[in-house]
Design a protein around this motif. Sequence first.
Motif, PDB file in Angstrom:
ATOM      1  N   LEU A 149      -8.554  -1.365 -10.575  1.00 33.90           N
ATOM      2  CA  LEU A 149      -9.665  -1.607  -9.665  1.00 33.90           C
ATOM      3  C   LEU A 149      -9.827  -0.421  -8.729  1.00 33.90           C
ATOM      4  O   LEU A 149      -8.882   0.352  -8.508  1.00 33.90           O
ATOM      5  N   TYR A 150     -11.026  -0.338  -8.145  1.00 34.94           N
ATOM      6  CA  TYR A 150     -11.314   0.690  -7.152  1.00 34.94           C
ATOM      7  C   TYR A 150     -11.931   0.016  -5.928  1.00 34.94           C
ATOM      8  O   TYR A 150     -12.924  -0.708  -6.051  1.00 34.94           O
ATOM      9  N   PHE A 151     -11.317   0.223  -4.770  1.00 39.97           N
ATOM     10  CA  PHE A 151     -11.846  -0.294  -3.515  1.00 39.97           C
ATOM     11  C   PHE A 151     -12.559   0.841  -2.782  1.00 39.97           C
ATOM     12  O   PHE A 151     -12.015   1.939  -2.636  1.00 39.97           O
ATOM     13  N   ILE A 152     -13.753   0.556  -2.298  1.00 39.11           N
ATOM     14  CA  ILE A 152     -14.521   1.541  -1.548  1.00 39.11           C
ATOM     15  C   ILE A 152     -14.661   1.062  -0.114  1.00 39.11           C
ATOM     16  O   ILE A 152     -15.372   0.093   0.161  1.00 39.11           O
ATOM     17  N   PRO A 153     -13.959   1.721   0.823  1.00 37.98           N
ATOM     18  CA  PRO A 153     -14.024   1.287   2.224  1.00 37.98           C
ATOM     19  C   PRO A 153     -15.322   1.706   2.904  1.00 37.98           C
ATOM     20  O   PRO A 153     -15.781   2.841   2.749  1.00 37.98           O
ATOM     21  N   ILE A 154     -15.891   0.783   3.644  1.00 39.09           N
ATOM     22  CA  ILE A 154     -17.071   1.037   4.469  1.00 39.09           C
ATOM     23  C   ILE A 154     -16.660   0.714   5.903  1.00 39.09           C
ATOM     24  O   ILE A 154     -16.367  -0.441   6.221  1.00 39.09           O
ATOM     25  N   VAL A 155     -16.567   1.723   6.751  1.00 37.02           N
ATOM     26  CA  VAL A 155     -16.107   1.513   8.126  1.00 37.02           C
ATOM     27  C   VAL A 155     -17.273   0.975   8.947  1.00 37.02           C
ATOM     28  O   VAL A 155     -18.256   1.677   9.203  1.00 37.02           O
TER      29      VAL A 155
ATOM     30  N   ALA B 125       4.244  -3.647 -14.817  1.00 32.94           N
ATOM     31  CA  ALA B 125       3.153  -4.595 -15.064  1.00 32.94           C
ATOM     32  C   ALA B 125       2.676  -5.206 -13.746  1.00 32.94           C
ATOM     33  O   ALA B 125       2.875  -6.388 -13.477  1.00 32.94           O
ATOM     34  N   VAL B 126       2.040  -4.383 -12.925  1.00 36.05           N
ATOM     35  CA  VAL B 126       1.496  -4.855 -11.662  1.00 36.05           C
ATOM     36  C   VAL B 126       0.112  -4.239 -11.510  1.00 36.05           C
ATOM     37  O   VAL B 126      -0.095  -3.069 -11.853  1.00 36.05           O
ATOM     38  N   PRO B 127      -0.880  -5.019 -11.059  1.00 37.79           N
ATOM     39  CA  PRO B 127      -2.210  -4.442 -10.860  1.00 37.79           C
ATOM     40  C   PRO B 127      -2.164  -3.246  -9.921  1.00 37.79           C
ATOM     41  O   PRO B 127      -1.481  -3.269  -8.895  1.00 37.79           O
ATOM     42  N   CYS B 128      -2.893  -2.203 -10.278  1.00 40.70           N
ATOM     43  CA  CYS B 128      -2.864  -0.940  -9.548  1.00 40.70           C
ATOM     44  C   CYS B 128      -4.292  -0.603  -9.106  1.00 40.70           C
ATOM     45  O   CYS B 128      -5.193  -0.493  -9.939  1.00 40.70           O
TER      46      CYS B 128
ATOM     47  N   LYS C 147       0.848  -1.189   0.000  1.00 41.60           N
ATOM     48  CA  LYS C 147       0.000   0.000   0.000  1.00 41.60           C
ATOM     49  C   LYS C 147       0.879   1.232   0.000  1.00 41.60           C
ATOM     50  O   LYS C 147       1.728   1.410   0.880  1.00 41.60           O
ATOM     51  N   LEU C 148       0.665   2.103  -0.988  1.00 42.57           N
ATOM     52  CA  LEU C 148       1.446   3.325  -1.131  1.00 42.57           C
ATOM     53  C   LEU C 148       0.554   4.543  -0.927  1.00 42.57           C
ATOM     54  O   LEU C 148      -0.587   4.585  -1.391  1.00 42.57           O
TER      55      LEU C 148
ATOM     56  N   THR D 162       5.035  -8.677  -5.706  1.00 42.54           N
ATOM     57  CA  THR D 162       3.780  -8.478  -4.989  1.00 42.54           C
ATOM     58  C   THR D 162       2.603  -8.666  -5.938  1.00 42.54           C
ATOM     59  O   THR D 162       2.731  -8.482  -7.150  1.00 42.54           O
ATOM     60  N   ASP D 163       1.451  -9.003  -5.385  1.00 42.91           N
ATOM     61  CA  ASP D 163       0.282  -9.266  -6.232  1.00 42.91           C
ATOM     62  C   ASP D 163      -0.390  -7.993  -6.735  1.00 42.91           C
ATOM     63  O   ASP D 163      -1.053  -8.017  -7.773  1.00 42.91           O
ATOM     64  N   ALA D 164      -0.241  -6.901  -5.998  1.00 43.70           N
ATOM     65  CA  ALA D 164      -0.899  -5.654  -6.409  1.00 43.70           C
ATOM     66  C   ALA D 164      -0.336  -4.485  -5.617  1.00 43.70           C
ATOM     67  O   ALA D 164       0.266  -4.667  -4.554  1.00 43.70           O
ATOM     68  N   ILE D 165      -0.555  -3.288  -6.152  1.00 45.54           N
ATOM     69  CA  ILE D 165      -0.238  -2.049  -5.453  1.00 45.54           C
ATOM     70  C   ILE D 165      -1.549  -1.349  -5.139  1.00 45.54           C
ATOM     71  O   ILE D 165      -2.346  -1.066  -6.044  1.00 45.54           O
ATOM     72  N   LEU D 166      -1.763  -1.087  -3.861  1.00 46.69           N
ATOM     73  CA  LEU D 166      -2.953  -0.381  -3.401  1.00 46.69           C
ATOM     74  C   LEU D 166      -2.551   1.060  -3.091  1.00 46.69           C
ATOM     75  O   LEU D 166      -1.624   1.299  -2.320  1.00 46.69           O
ATOM     76  N   VAL D 167      -3.255   1.998  -3.671  1.00 47.18           N
ATOM     77  CA  VAL D 167      -2.946   3.418  -3.478  1.00 47.18           C
ATOM     78  C   VAL D 167      -4.022   4.034  -2.595  1.00 47.18           C
ATOM     79  O   VAL D 167      -5.218   3.943  -2.901  1.00 47.18           O
ATOM     80  N   GLY D 168      -3.594   4.643  -1.492  1.00 43.85           N
ATOM     81  CA  GLY D 168      -4.564   5.279  -0.613  1.00 43.85           C
ATOM     82  C   GLY D 168      -3.909   5.789   0.649  1.00 43.85           C
ATOM     83  O   GLY D 168      -2.760   5.455   0.958  1.00 43.85           O
ATOM     84  N   GLY D 169      -4.626   6.611   1.396  1.00 45.56           N
ATOM     85  CA  GLY D 169      -4.121   7.169   2.646  1.00 45.56           C
ATOM     86  C   GLY D 169      -5.231   7.806   3.431  1.00 45.56           C
ATOM     87  O   GLY D 169      -6.331   8.032   2.917  1.00 45.56           O
TER      88      GLY D 169
END
Length: 230
Positions: free
Chosen positions: A79-85, A60-63, A13-14, A33-40
């Motif tokens: 992809l887009y991840f939508i967090p639900i707390v 060439a890595v899933p972002c 996660k970056l 790594t399997d993927a790079i997740l971008v968020g903060g």
Amino acid sequence: MTGLIGQWRHVFKLDPDRELSDEALEKVCTSGTDAILVGGSSGVTYDNTVDLMSRIRRFAVPCVLEISTDEALVPGFDLYFIPIVLNTDQGEWICGRHQEALREAGAHLEWDRIAAEGYVILNEDSTAAKLTGARAPATLKDLTAYARMADRLFSLPIFYVEYSGTFGNMEWVRQTRNVLQRSRLFYGGGIDGPDKAREAAQAAHTIVVGNAVYENLSQALATVDAVRKL
């Protein structure tokens, strides 16, 4: 693409608001790594998100973009991840902000690229907890209740246990994973090297390594092989 989530074991996660040299980024993106997740949790803008995505796209890595603010909703991610707390009583972090974003952009989204994350934040001193008003589960029974809610009541593809900067109770994580039938358990928090990566990967389906990238890159990179060898 969303089907690939079920195969991921290791994710970096970056944070767009933190500096990372081109050399360091290349090592992260080519680490296996399997993927790079971008968020903060803070300081995420459209401009710094676009900048980080464009740099990652050279490899060439899933972002994936974890959407923390609709102002930083940048096109071009896989992809887009939508967090639900789930463990907050502040409705804006459960459905309020989500409804606002969908009011503006819902008709234009590629829904096969979107996955919801049921988040439970266990470190109340973290920026994420303070921002969202999250209250840490007091017992394992409370945590597994959230897991069942995400898994069976809401049918969320991801249940994310977030200790945010501290290494959590892996027995709790392991037992929580065991109650899930469909959701994939992501774990993040305090993974600062291969030993903790192995321990976390034995408890969760997928581990997320974040702060270590900025604090000790060589140890962060070593977490990839540690998980691969399990």
